[in-house]
Design a protein around this motif. Structure first.
Motif, short mmCIF file in Angstrom:
data_model
loop_
_atom_site.label_atom_id
_atom_site.label_comp_id
_atom_site.label_asym_id
_atom_site.label_seq_id
_atom_site.Cartn_x
_atom_site.Cartn_y
_atom_site.Cartn_z
N VAL A 371 0.80 -1.45 -0.05
CA VAL A 371 0.02 -0.21 0.09
C VAL A 371 0.78 1.22 -0.05
CG1 VAL A 371 -1.67 1.60 1.15
CG2 VAL A 371 -1.71 -1.10 1.41
N PHE A 372 1.71 1.33 0.88
CA PHE A 372 2.52 2.64 0.86
C PHE A 372 3.88 2.78 0.00
CE2 PHE A 372 0.57 2.05 5.19
CZ PHE A 372 0.17 3.34 5.55
N ALA A 373 4.21 1.53 -0.49
CA ALA A 373 5.42 1.87 -1.61
C ALA A 373 4.66 1.77 -3.05
CB ALA A 373 6.25 0.68 -1.27
N ASP A 374 3.45 1.35 -3.28
CA ASP A 374 3.23 0.92 -4.37
C ASP A 374 1.70 1.41 -4.86
OD1 ASP A 374 3.97 -0.21 -6.67
OD2 ASP A 374 2.90 -1.97 -6.51
N ARG A 375 0.60 1.33 -4.08
CA ARG A 375 -0.69 2.06 -4.10
C ARG A 375 -1.03 3.51 -4.08
NH1 ARG A 375 -5.14 -2.41 -2.41
NH2 ARG A 375 -4.23 -4.18 -3.50
N VAL A 376 -0.29 3.92 -3.04
CA VAL A 376 -0.65 5.42 -2.47
C VAL A 376 0.42 6.19 -2.65
CG1 VAL A 376 -1.56 6.50 -0.58
CG2 VAL A 376 -2.63 4.43 -1.15
N ALA A 377 0.21 7.46 -3.17
CA ALA A 377 1.32 8.35 -3.16
C ALA A 377 1.27 9.36 -1.93
CB ALA A 377 1.23 9.19 -4.19
N TRP A 378 2.24 9.53 -1.04
CA TRP A 378 2.15 10.63 0.24
C TRP A 378 3.26 11.12 0.35
CZ3 TRP A 378 5.97 8.89 3.55
CH2 TRP A 378 6.60 7.46 3.23
N THR A 379 3.14 12.09 1.15
CA THR A 379 4.62 12.79 1.68
C THR A 379 4.42 12.98 3.07
OG1 THR A 379 5.50 15.05 1.47
CG2 THR A 379 3.35 15.01 0.94
N ALA A 380 5.85 12.96 3.71
CA ALA A 380 5.84 13.25 5.20
C ALA A 380 6.10 14.48 5.49
CB ALA A 380 7.08 12.27 5.77
N GLY A 381 6.24 15.15 4.79
CA GLY A 381 6.39 16.86 4.80
C GLY A 381 7.85 17.19 5.51
N GLY A 398 5.84 12.51 18.28
CA GLY A 398 4.78 13.19 17.73
C GLY A 398 3.82 12.26 16.67
N GLY A 399 4.34 11.14 16.56
CA GLY A 399 3.47 10.02 15.59
C GLY A 399 4.11 10.23 14.33
N MET A 400 3.94 9.31 13.37
CA MET A 400 4.37 9.22 12.04
C MET A 400 3.24 10.11 11.31
SD MET A 400 7.05 8.40 9.99
CE MET A 400 6.74 9.36 8.47
N ARG A 401 3.27 11.17 10.86
CA ARG A 401 2.19 11.87 10.12
C ARG A 401 2.62 11.67 8.60
NH1 ARG A 401 -1.45 13.04 13.71
NH2 ARG A 401 -2.93 13.70 11.72
N ILE A 402 1.58 11.47 7.78
CA ILE A 402 1.84 11.61 6.32
C ILE A 402 0.50 12.33 5.74
CG2 ILE A 402 3.04 9.76 6.19
CD1 ILE A 402 0.65 8.22 4.75
N ARG A 403 0.97 12.91 4.44
CA ARG A 403 -0.45 13.71 3.89
C ARG A 403 -0.35 12.87 2.64
NH1 ARG A 403 -1.05 17.90 0.48
NH2 ARG A 403 1.15 18.69 0.61
N VAL A 404 -1.68 12.35 2.54
CA VAL A 404 -1.93 11.40 1.13
C VAL A 404 -2.05 12.42 0.07
CG1 VAL A 404 -3.40 9.74 0.45
CG2 VAL A 404 -2.70 9.50 2.82
N LEU A 405 -1.48 11.95 -1.20
CA LEU A 405 -1.48 12.88 -2.29
C LEU A 405 -2.57 12.21 -3.37
CD1 LEU A 405 2.41 13.72 -2.54
CD2 LEU A 405 0.66 15.08 -1.60
N GLY A 406 -2.94 10.65 -3.05
CA GLY A 406 -3.83 10.28 -4.25
C GLY A 406 -3.19 8.77 -4.49
N ALA A 407 -3.92 8.06 -5.44
CA ALA A 407 -3.36 6.98 -5.89
C ALA A 407 -2.01 7.07 -6.43
CB ALA A 407 -4.46 6.09 -6.85
#
Ligand code: HEM
Length: 409
Positions: A371-381, A398-407
């Motif tokens: 999911v995280f390496a292949d299906r969804v684009a995201w950034t940790a900012g 503070g927890g591992m936060r990400i912003r989802v950019l889309g598929a």
């Protein structure tokens, strides 16, 4: 025979609590040894590390697990009467029951549900905490898998949060620990009642599910387990599966730090192995010597408390080249030996105490990586990606936060 060198500080309780993942390694390095003596809570304790030490720890003739984990931690983490505190034939029989749940088809079914649950949750949110989303997705999938599928949505997520309190706060002190203790009592009562309800025909569970198996299993004495102990074994399956959410958080941390996006099943597997090696969940594995034991030419007296240094073994220079470097390629064509890395224990699954859920953990991590390496684009900012190792288990500050950019494209 000589005794292992002793620390200059007479008691290591405070430095070990302050730095549970680094204390043993630092001290052993300073003393120039793989085994040293100290005291914990004023009682004698021996730390050791490395594949040879790990192999020794699994020698049942020399070590016992009875009373190996301090009561205040063990009673919250494991409960009472479960497989962790058994030795010999009683352990083997109970372990075989738990391992019977790990068929390839059943593990794949669970991994598939986790993969879909994660993908759906990521599609619904844009800014999220990976550990929380993974915990919710795993909790819902695992309850269904274990024969408790009447708990869905918020009810399943609530159970997941309760279970995460057991491993998240067992080692803490003060009110946080007391709350975890209360949660343990509530979950024990809940699990025992689910077993009783199934036995009395007030509820049903699919054949082969964890609930059905733990409720019906008969020990070598031909008797079923009392509901409280069957419930503890049911929680022994559910709780650590929810704990895999933390390793999902670390997977995403490693993806963010390295920028890697492992694309094939083989690359994902070596990446997950390297995360398990370098992001250990537990700092030590504990046991007690039955009688005098010789280790590295030194003698430990009988009834000694021994602690295998997990990060110190996972990065022992005798086993690992450039041990602190995150390098999944070290596993290409080279499976680790049974005692080389011990994030989930070592040795044999059937006869020893090695984690019953290691194969399943790997499958769930591979599903999450897909999911995280292949299906969804995201950034940790630009967040702080430092890990804090002062707590057990460690956390991303503070927890591992990400912003989802889309598929992913
Ligand atoms: C975050 C993931 C996990 C970690 C870090 C972990 C770690 C460990 C460790 C360190 C041990 C003790 C090994 C020893 O004392 O020699 C253990 C035992 C155990 N684990 Fe896991 N585990 C994980 C996931 C799972 C899963 C998914 C299951 C589900 C079945 C599971 C079930 C067990 C059981 C039943 C034992 C006791 C085995 C015995 O005493 O024979 N664990 N685990």
């Amino acid at each position: 025979m000589q005794q292992p060198p002793a620390t200059t500080l007479p008691d290591a309780t405070i430095p070990f609590r302050r730095d549970p993942y680094g204390y043993a390694r630092r001290t052993a390095d300073a003393l120039g040894t793989d085994v040293f003596r100290t005291r914990l809570m004023l009682r004698p304790a021996v730390f050791f590390r490395g594949a040879e030490a790990a192999e020794l720890l699994y020698d049942e003739q020399k070590f016992t697990r009875a009373d190996a984990v301090p009561g205040r931690i063990g009673s919250v983490l494991f409960g009472k009467g479960g497989v962790q505190g058994l030795d010999g034939d009683a352990h083997r029989a109970r372990k075989a029951m738990l391992m019977s749940l790990m068929t390839p088809q059943r593990m794949e079914a669970l991994a598939g549900r986790v993969r879909e649950g994660l993908t759906e949750r990521l599609a619904r949110a844009d800014d999220l905490c990976v550990g929380e989303v993974a915990r919710d997705a795993i909790a819902e999938a695992v309850l269904h898998w274990a024969g408790l599928g009447d708990l869905t949505g918020e009810a399943a997520e609530k159970k997941g949060r309760e279970m995460s309190r057991l491993f998240g706060h067992a080692a803490d002190a003060g009110p946080v620990h007391l709350r975890a203790r209360q949660t343990r009592r509530r979950l024990d009562a809940w699990a025992a009642e689910r077993v009783t309800a199934l036995r009395e025909g007030r509820a049903a569970a699919p054949e082969g599910s964890a609930l059905a198996v733990t409720a019906a299993w008969r020990g070598p004495d031909g008797e079923v387990l009392v509901p409280e102990v069957a419930g503890v074994e049911l929680l022994n399956v559910l709780r650590p599966m929810v704990a895999v959410a933390l390793w999902v958080e670390f997977l995403v941390h490693a993806l963010a730090v390295t920028g890697a996006r492992p694309a094939t099943e083989g690359e994902r597997r070596t990446f997950a192995l390297e995360v398990r090696r370098l992001y250990p969940f537990f700092p030590v594995l504990g046991a007690r010597t039955r009688g005098p034991v010789s280790v590295g030419g030194m003698e430990l007296p009988g009834d000694s408390r021994v602690l295998l240094d997990v990060p110190g073994t996972n990065t022992h220079p005798g086993t690992w080249r450039d041990p602190d470097r995150f390098d999944p390629s070290r596993f290409e064509g080279a499976e680790p030996g049974p005692f080389d890395m011990v994030p989930q224990g070592g040795g044999d699954f059937g006869t020893g105490h090695r984690c019953a859920g290691e194969w399943l953990t790997e499958r769930l991590m591979l599903a999450a990586l897909e999911v995280f390496a292949d299906r969804v684009a995201w950034t940790a900012g630009t967040q702080d990606l430092d890990l804090t190792h002062a707590a057990v288990p460690p956390r991303v500050r503070g927890g591992m936060r990400i912003r989802v950019l889309g598929a992913a494209a």
